[in-house]
Design a protein around this motif. Structure first.
Motif, PDB file in Angstrom:
ATOM      1  N   ASP A 106      -5.063  -2.605   3.259  1.00 20.27           N
ATOM      2  CA  ASP A 106      -4.614  -1.063   3.437  1.00 20.27           C
ATOM      3  C   ASP A 106      -4.098  -0.418   4.386  1.00 20.27           C
ATOM      4  O   ASP A 106      -3.894  -1.345   5.636  1.00 20.27           O
ATOM      5  CB  ASP A 106      -5.796  -0.010   2.776  1.00 20.27           C
ATOM      6  CG  ASP A 106      -6.692  -0.577   3.916  1.00 20.27           C
ATOM      7  OD1 ASP A 106      -6.811  -0.052   5.466  1.00 20.27           O
ATOM      8  OD2 ASP A 106      -7.651   0.026   3.296  1.00 20.27           O
ATOM      9  N   GLU A 107      -3.888   0.657   5.366  1.00 16.23           N
ATOM     10  CA  GLU A 107      -3.401   0.924   5.943  1.00 16.23           C
ATOM     11  C   GLU A 107      -4.167   0.783   7.598  1.00 16.23           C
ATOM     12  O   GLU A 107      -3.291   1.495   8.699  1.00 16.23           O
ATOM     13  CB  GLU A 107      -2.901   3.239   5.605  1.00 16.23           C
ATOM     14  CG  GLU A 107      -3.933   3.742   6.054  1.00 16.23           C
ATOM     15  CD  GLU A 107      -3.706   5.086   5.913  1.00 16.23           C
ATOM     16  OE1 GLU A 107      -4.346   5.790   6.151  1.00 16.23           O
ATOM     17  OE2 GLU A 107      -2.462   5.495   5.424  1.00 16.23           O
ATOM     18  N   SER A 108      -5.632   0.926   7.183  1.00 23.17           N
ATOM     19  CA  SER A 108      -6.467   0.323   8.581  1.00 23.17           C
ATOM     20  C   SER A 108      -6.550  -0.599   8.940  1.00 23.17           C
ATOM     21  O   SER A 108      -6.765  -1.356  10.122  1.00 23.17           O
ATOM     22  CB  SER A 108      -7.325   0.977   8.021  1.00 23.17           C
ATOM     23  OG  SER A 108      -7.478   0.313   7.288  1.00 23.17           O
ATOM     24  N   ARG A 110      -0.677  -6.571   7.528  1.00 26.82           N
ATOM     25  CA  ARG A 110      -0.045  -5.741   6.951  1.00 26.82           C
ATOM     26  C   ARG A 110       1.488  -6.207   6.839  1.00 26.82           C
ATOM     27  O   ARG A 110       2.316  -5.457   6.179  1.00 26.82           O
ATOM     28  CB  ARG A 110      -0.170  -4.130   8.061  1.00 26.82           C
ATOM     29  CG  ARG A 110      -1.161  -3.672   7.654  1.00 26.82           C
ATOM     30  CD  ARG A 110      -0.403  -1.904   8.268  1.00 26.82           C
ATOM     31  NE  ARG A 110       0.093  -1.554   9.593  1.00 26.82           N
ATOM     32  CZ  ARG A 110      -0.077  -1.411  10.402  1.00 26.82           C
ATOM     33  NH1 ARG A 110      -2.072  -1.120  10.266  1.00 26.82           N
ATOM     34  NH2 ARG A 110       0.398  -0.729  11.397  1.00 26.82           N
ATOM     35  N   ARG A 146     -10.021   2.517   1.515  1.00 28.87           N
ATOM     36  CA  ARG A 146      -8.932   3.464   1.702  1.00 28.87           C
ATOM     37  C   ARG A 146      -8.420   3.000   0.040  1.00 28.87           C
ATOM     38  O   ARG A 146      -8.445   1.834  -0.013  1.00 28.87           O
ATOM     39  CB  ARG A 146      -8.751   3.380   2.895  1.00 28.87           C
ATOM     40  CG  ARG A 146      -9.652   3.245   3.977  1.00 28.87           C
ATOM     41  CD  ARG A 146      -8.250   3.111   5.211  1.00 28.87           C
ATOM     42  NE  ARG A 146      -9.321   3.593   6.289  1.00 28.87           N
ATOM     43  CZ  ARG A 146     -10.239   2.861   7.157  1.00 28.87           C
ATOM     44  NH1 ARG A 146     -10.672   2.106   6.330  1.00 28.87           N
ATOM     45  NH2 ARG A 146     -10.598   3.467   8.267  1.00 28.87           N
TER      46      ARG A 146
END
Length: 236
Positions: A9-11, A17, A48
């Motif tokens: 996810d974005e974290s 990523r 998330r």
């Protein structure tokens, strides 16, 4: 090679990523945080949203320091925990990010996204449509699930969907709620106030009704899903 699933996810750091089918996700150095590879979709911990779920194969470590570091960290994992660590994986394919929520995960994902977009007027509508008996029906369904044989570490009838729902709803209350959206409970903890608390109950019950229909009969399903159906319409 050992197969598994990687949630991103974005974290996640940049090297994760950038995952793409047919490529490698490799840690830049053999030190934490390691890649977490889950043994099955229902073991994936999603905290998330949104995110991407990749089917991967673990590439065995080669340099001796990396081998030793991974051996030390994986030795601490409880047997049956449903995950392991890796320093490099080969990405096989992208799969639905709703798989961690079970066979009806797409419905649970819809509820999570509604919680993520929730505003105070909609929270009032959900709260107003929720029956006082819904909590009892929810508890009965949860008890039915808890009495079934299941693997260690499974979070709920819909995987980590309910915990994720609580997280996104709290974020919505902070973002869109008024000054009274939070109160201090008897234990001194900050918790969401009405209508957010009842709205969370309504969404949680909808996630269970639509995400684990095998746990509820027709009457209970209607009771649990009523606020969702009233505000958003039935899930198909």
């Amino acid at each position: 090679m050992v197969s598994g699933y990687l949630w991103i996810d974005e974290s996640a750091p940049d090297h994760a990523r950038s995952a793409a089918a047919g490529g490698l996700v490799r840690m830049p150095s053999p030190r934490p945080p390691w890649l977490v590879v889950y043994t099955a979709p229902d073991r994936v911990l999603v905290n998330r949203w949104p995110g991407r779920l990749w089917q991967v194969e673990i590439v065995p470590p080669e340099p001796e320091p990396e081998v030793a570091a991974l051996a030390e960290i994986t030795a601490r994992i409880v047997p049956g925990a449903g995950y392991t660590h890796a320093s490099c994986v080969e990405v096989v394919a992208e799969v639905s990010p709703a798989l961690p929520f079970g066979a009806h995960g797409a419905a649970v994902a819809r509820v999570v996204e509604a919680g993520q977009a929730l505003d105070e007027p909609t929270a009032h509508r959900l709260a107003a449509a929720r029956s006082p008996e819904a909590g009892h029906a929810y508890t009965a369904a949860w008890r039915r699930w808890s009495e079934q044989p299941r693997g260690w570490g499974l979070h709920s009838p819909v995987g980590s969907g309910l915990g994720l729902l609580g997280t996104v709803l709290q974020a919505s209350a902070r973002l869109r709620g008024g000054p009274g959206a939070w109160v201090v409970d008897g234990d001194g903890e900050h918790v969401v106030a009405e209508p957010w608390d009842s709205a969370f109950g309504a969404l949680r019950e909808a996630a269970l009704a639509y995400g684990a229909p095998q746990l509820v009969d027709g009457a209970a399903r209607e009771l649990l899903a009523a606020p969702w159906d009233t505000v958003y319409g039935p899930l198909r």
